[in-house]
Design an enzyme around this catalytic site. Structure first.
Site, short mmCIF file in Angstrom:
data_model
loop_
_atom_site.label_atom_id
_atom_site.label_comp_id
_atom_site.label_asym_id
_atom_site.label_seq_id
_atom_site.Cartn_x
_atom_site.Cartn_y
_atom_site.Cartn_z
N HIS A 10 36.00 -20.75 -33.02
CA HIS A 10 35.08 -19.60 -33.06
C HIS A 10 35.86 -18.32 -33.28
O HIS A 10 36.92 -18.11 -32.68
CB HIS A 10 34.31 -19.52 -31.74
N LYS B 8 20.59 -22.31 -29.31
CA LYS B 8 20.88 -22.16 -27.89
C LYS B 8 20.05 -21.06 -27.27
O LYS B 8 19.45 -20.23 -27.97
CB LYS B 8 22.37 -21.86 -27.69
N ARG C 46 28.08 -22.27 -38.81
CA ARG C 46 27.15 -22.21 -37.69
C ARG C 46 26.51 -20.82 -37.68
O ARG C 46 27.18 -19.82 -37.43
CB ARG C 46 27.88 -22.41 -36.35
N ARG D 134 38.92 -18.33 -25.01
CA ARG D 134 37.70 -18.72 -24.31
C ARG D 134 37.70 -20.24 -24.31
O ARG D 134 38.69 -20.85 -23.96
CB ARG D 134 36.49 -18.09 -25.01
N ASP E 101 8.22 -3.17 -13.89
CA ASP E 101 6.99 -3.68 -14.49
C ASP E 101 6.39 -2.77 -15.55
O ASP E 101 5.38 -3.13 -16.16
CB ASP E 101 5.92 -3.87 -13.41
N TYR F 150 10.95 7.11 -11.42
CA TYR F 150 11.90 7.21 -10.32
C TYR F 150 12.99 8.25 -10.59
O TYR F 150 13.50 8.36 -11.70
CB TYR F 150 12.59 5.85 -10.08
N CYS G 78 11.09 0.98 -15.31
CA CYS G 78 10.78 0.34 -14.02
C CYS G 78 10.75 -1.18 -14.20
O CYS G 78 10.83 -1.71 -15.30
CB CYS G 78 9.44 0.84 -13.50
#
Length: 373
Positions: free
Chosen positions: A161, A33, A217, A129, A310, A261, A308
């Site tokens: 699970h 997944k 699994r 869940r 980038d 920053y 940051c």
């Protein structure tokens, strides 16, 4: 070689699948997944199959469809749908669906034409869940059996699970397994005889043999990352992902100069810093600002200041013989001064699953080993 990339070692994945299959001694279901936890759905799926994975498992129907479209003909389980999903093509392709409720079974039945569906039933054993709650088991199992008798589907599995498998002594493990045993008994009492009974995830596959039933699994462990890093278990897992980049710039800064920053870090003495051209848009966790490390020149170097979008700034030290274009390893397998995904997880207050799965953005992906290299 790209300026910033994810490098995936397919031989490591093959090794891990083989180790886990031998350890478990039962049917092996490799979870692919979320683009194979960031490693690449199709190359990983092919590698896992070749290494002995009996089943592949996905969250969404589209992930399962992509496997079939790429030529995978083996058993596939998928498990998370929403009302109104399209099932007809998935049924024709022989992909195993998962039903949590009578309503889901009714939708599946409506999509069946000339080919019976393959359906597994998920029960909630205490995680609160996905899966059918105990109060709904009787109705779910009765509907499942009626559809089986009518020829709408074959019930091929029952599963659940574990919530705390990475903590072997947690009482939830025994409690959930007892509930799962009750679910199996209730399904059998309703006339069902599912081929697969699976409860164990990666952590339980390694740490809880009694939870293996006749299938397991394995997700994160297939990629070489430890599902229970606080437990010594000795399983030979080999991390498959390395994230690397070219150093974009090196510059000298003086004592008292601040970085990035908010000026959250100020150099206490003169030092060299390097700019690495990746940031939170590429999966570098901003929560790791000031705590992450990378490897440059075979040594760990601290990230300084805020991560940051980038880029990040790393402290290279005054004596560093480093130049623009040099290789930076953000994380990878242990050794040669490299931080690991687990190191990054601990520095960022998260888990190794998130570190590898979120790596991406503008990073390219390159494969080594295996048939994809």
């Amino acid at each position: 070689m790209s300026r910033a990339e994810i490098v995936v070692d397919l031989d490591a994945i093959a090794h891990n699948v083989g180790v886990l299959k031998e350890l478990a001694g039962v049917t092996m279901m490799t979870v692919v997944k979320a683009d194979a936890y960031g490693h690449g759905l199709l190359p990983v799926a092919r590698t896992a199959r070749a290494a002995g994975a009996d089943w592949l498992a996905t969250t969404t129907l589209d992930e399962a469809r992509a496997l079939r479209a790429a030529g995978d003909t083996g058993p596939i389980l998928t498990w998370l749908t929403v009302p109104g999903e399209r099932y007809d093509d998935v049924i024709r392709e022989g992909i195993d669906l998962t039903a949590y409720s009578v309503a889901e079974l009714d939708e599946i039945a409506a999509a069946v034409t000339d080919v019976p569906a393959r359906v597994q039933l998920k029960v909630d054993t205490g995680m609160s869940r996905g899966g059918a709650s105990r109060a709904d088991w009787e109705a779910l199992f009765a509907r499942a059996r009626a559809g089986e008798v009518a020829g709408d589907w074959a019930i091929t599995g029952i599963w659940s699970h574990l919530a705390c498998a990475d903590e072997p002594d947690h009482p939830a493990n025994d409690a959930q397994q007892a509930v799962f045993d009750d679910a199996i008994a209730a399904a059998e009492a309703a006339g069902l005889d599912p081929e697969l009974r699976h409860l164990a995830n990666s952590a339980a596959t390694i740490l809880r043999p009694q939870a293996r039933y006749n299938a397991v699994r394995t997700g994160i462990a297939s990629y070489g990352l430890d599902p229970a890093p606080s437990i010594e278990h000795g399983t030979d897992l080999r991390p498959a992902m390395t994230v690397r980049a070219d150093l974009a710039m090196v510059k000298q800064i003086a004592a008292g100069d601040s970085v990035s920053y908010g000026y959250t870090w100020t150099a206490p003495s003169a030092t060299k810093v390097g700019v690495v051209p990746v940031g939170y848009a590429d999966g570098v966790p901003r929560t790791g600002s000031g705590r992450l490390e990378v490897a440059v020149g075979g040594r760990r170097r601290p990230v300084r200041g805020i991560v940051c979008m980038d880029q990040v700034v790393v402290d290279l030290g005054e004596d560093a013989e480093v130049r623009a274009g040099d290789d930076v390893v953000l994380f990878g397998p242990p050794g040669e001064g490299r931080p690991t995904a687990q190191d990054w997880a601990e520095a960022s207050g998260t888990i190794n699953y998130e570190i590898v799965t979120r790596a991406g953005g503008r990073l390219t992906r390159r494969y080594i080993g295996g048939s994809e290299a």
